[in-house]
Structures are given as C-alpha cells and as structure tokens.
Enzyme design. Structure first.
Site, PDB file in Angstrom:
ATOM      1  N   HIS A   1       3.724 -27.920  -8.057  1.00  0.00           N
ATOM      2  CA  HIS A   1       3.095 -29.202  -8.420  1.00  0.00           C
ATOM      3  C   HIS A   1       1.976 -29.491  -7.420  1.00  0.00           C
ATOM      4  O   HIS A   1       2.099 -29.190  -6.227  1.00  0.00           O
ATOM      5  CB  HIS A   1       4.146 -30.313  -8.394  1.00  0.00           C
TER       6      HIS A   1
ATOM      7  N   GLU B   1      -1.863 -28.860 -15.376  1.00  0.00           N
ATOM      8  CA  GLU B   1      -1.985 -30.212 -14.831  1.00  0.00           C
ATOM      9  C   GLU B   1      -3.267 -30.319 -14.011  1.00  0.00           C
ATOM     10  O   GLU B   1      -3.249 -30.069 -12.796  1.00  0.00           O
ATOM     11  CB  GLU B   1      -0.798 -30.513 -13.906  1.00  0.00           C
TER      12      GLU B   1
HETATM   13  P1  PGA Z   1       1.321 -38.625 -14.118  1.00  0.00           P
HETATM   14  O1  PGA Z   1       2.002 -37.434 -13.281  1.00  0.00           O
HETATM   15  O2  PGA Z   1       1.895 -38.555 -15.501  1.00  0.00           O
HETATM   16  O3  PGA Z   1       1.718 -39.852 -13.374  1.00  0.00           O
HETATM   17  O4  PGA Z   1      -0.145 -38.365 -14.097  1.00  0.00           O
HETATM   18  C1  PGA Z   1       2.146 -36.173 -13.848  1.00  0.00           C
HETATM   19  C2  PGA Z   1       2.672 -35.257 -12.791  1.00  0.00           C
HETATM   20  O5  PGA Z   1       2.311 -35.441 -11.619  1.00  0.00           O
HETATM   21  O6  PGA Z   1       3.457 -34.347 -13.087  1.00  0.00           O
END
Ligand code: PGA
Length: 252
Positions: free
Chosen positions: A95, A166
């Site tokens: 992450h 992401e």
């Molecule tokens: P968010 O976070 O939905 O608050 O943007 C997603 C994540 O960090 O996995």
C-alpha cells in the site's frame, strides 16, 4: 463468473473497539447484500477477533500487512501463520502509505511469497504518484509491478493473486478527485499487458485487477463502466456503513 471483490481497508480506524462494534452492527444489517460479493474487511490487528466473530456469515478477514519474515524468533512481529490461524484470508501488500514509510517493491515481492506459503491471498497495490502527458507514469507502473511480483516465476501459482491499481494522487480525497473512467481503463489495459508479459496471456487474464483511491458511492458506478476492474479497495468510505453498502450495490 467469480463474484466481484470489495475490500474495506479500515487503516488505523475506528479509534476504539466500541466504535468498531457499532460499525460492525451497522454492516451486519446489510449481510444479504454482502453475501453476493466477496467482501473482505481489513481492520487494525487488535480488532481481528471481534471482526471475525461478527462478520462470519457475510465477510472474510483481511490484514493490512505482514512481516517479510516467515520463521524464527522476532519480537514485535505478528507473522503470517499466526494471522492465518485467526482466519485471515487476504493481505494488502505494498500500500502506498506503507511504501511512503520505506516499504520497497523488493520487500513486497518477498511478502507475496510468504503470504502464498501461509495460504493467504496477496493483494498487491501499485500506482503512480502523478500522471504526466508523456505517459512516463506507465514506466513507473510497469517497474513497480514487475519488482513487486518478482518472486513469482512464470509457472508460479498466480491463481490466488490479486492486483490493486491505486494511483497515489487519488487516495484519501473525494469522488471529485478520483481517476476518470477513461484513464482507469487505460491503466488497467496496461497492467494487464505487463501481467501478460510476465505470466502469459491465459494466466494474466485470470488475475483480478481492482481499483482504489477515493471510491465513494458517487463514483463507484462510473468507475466500473467498461474499465475492466473486478472490484474496489475502499479506504475512508468503508468506515461508513451506508457508503460501503452503496458501493457494494454498484458492484452487483
Ligand atoms: P481511500 O483509500 O478510499 O480513502 O482513498 C484507499 C486506500 O488507501 O486503499
């Protein structure tokens, strides 16, 4: 057709076990809906037991990281085998918030192997910090993906692997700031291509690609529209039962 995947990444929230209990009570009212998809909840570690007990019939347990060690004596570590014995079925790896604190793609790659050895599904997060007109972010994405999956060879068991795209610039904001569907589609095609180069077409097409980064009820529907993703990794909106419910609705 496999069920859509929804991962609730609670990060370091809610701030107390009693608040977590309230959220779990609200979530369980929607258990019928959640049973129609593969819902994973990744809570802070001390809440694992409670979450496991209270979501048994509609969600699976996930965790937000594992140590890059498999055996031996290590003070302060909760190893993958212990997590597995608590019922953890999936781990979020790489992450961007962990990468920002020093996690490297090399250690993500090690953890992928360790997770698979413990029988835990590795969900590997990749994403550029910014996009540019010249498409240089694609190079970044390719390198990050290749290095993070380097421990898996072409013949490796990838049937349990999940990838989450992401983009770092879109995390923790609001639906307005998230990626637009056309750009998401482009990134998913690119990720699929890199996976194909690494593992061959047949294998690559079975690896689910999720999207994460400011997914909210307001944008969940459009982000699914022909973008090729198989689900969401949701941060802040997963802490609100109504929002998570609405996002789940858009997936089925
Ligand atoms: P968010 O976070 O939905 O608050 O943007 C997603 C994540 O960090 O996995």
């Amino acid at each position: 057709m496999a069920k859509p995947i929804l991962i609730a990444n609670w990060k370091n929230h809610p701030g107390s076990l009693s608040e977590a209990g309230t959220l779990l009570r609200q979530l369980s009212r929607n258990s019928r809906l959640y049973k129609r998809l593969s819902l994973f909840i990744a809570p802070p570690l001390p809440y694992l037991g409670t979450v496991s007990l209270r979501t048994r019939n509609f969600a699976s347990l996930a965790t937000q990281d594992i140590p890059a060690i498999f055996q031996g004596t290590h003070t302060g570590m909760v190893t993958s085998d212990i997590l597995k014995s608590f019922g953890v079925r999936l781990v979020i790896l790489g992450h961007s918030e962990c990468r920002a604190l020093g996690e490297t793609s090399e250690s993500v790659s090690q953890k992928v192997k360790i997770a698979l050895r413990s029988g835990i599904v590795p969900l590997v997060c990749v994403g550029e910090t910014s996009r540019d007109q010249d498409g240089e972010h694609f190079e970044f994405l390719r390198d990050e993906l290749k290095l993070s999956l380097a421990s898996l060879n072409r013949k490796a068991d990838t049937s349990k692997l999940v990838v989450a795209y992401e983009p770092v610039w879109a995390i923790g904001k609001s639906a307005r700031d998230a990626i637009v569907p056309a750009d998401l589609k482009q990134s998913v095609i690119f990720i699929r291509k890199v996976l194909t180069d690494m593992f061959g077409r047949k294998t690559a097409e079975h690896i689910p690609i999720l999207y994460g980064g400011s997914v909210e009820p307001a944008n969940a529907g459009v982000l699914l529209d022909e973008t090729g993703i198989r689900g969401f990794l949701v941060g802040h909106a997963s802490l609100h039962a109504k929002s998570l419910g609405a996002i789940a609705e858009s997936l089925i």
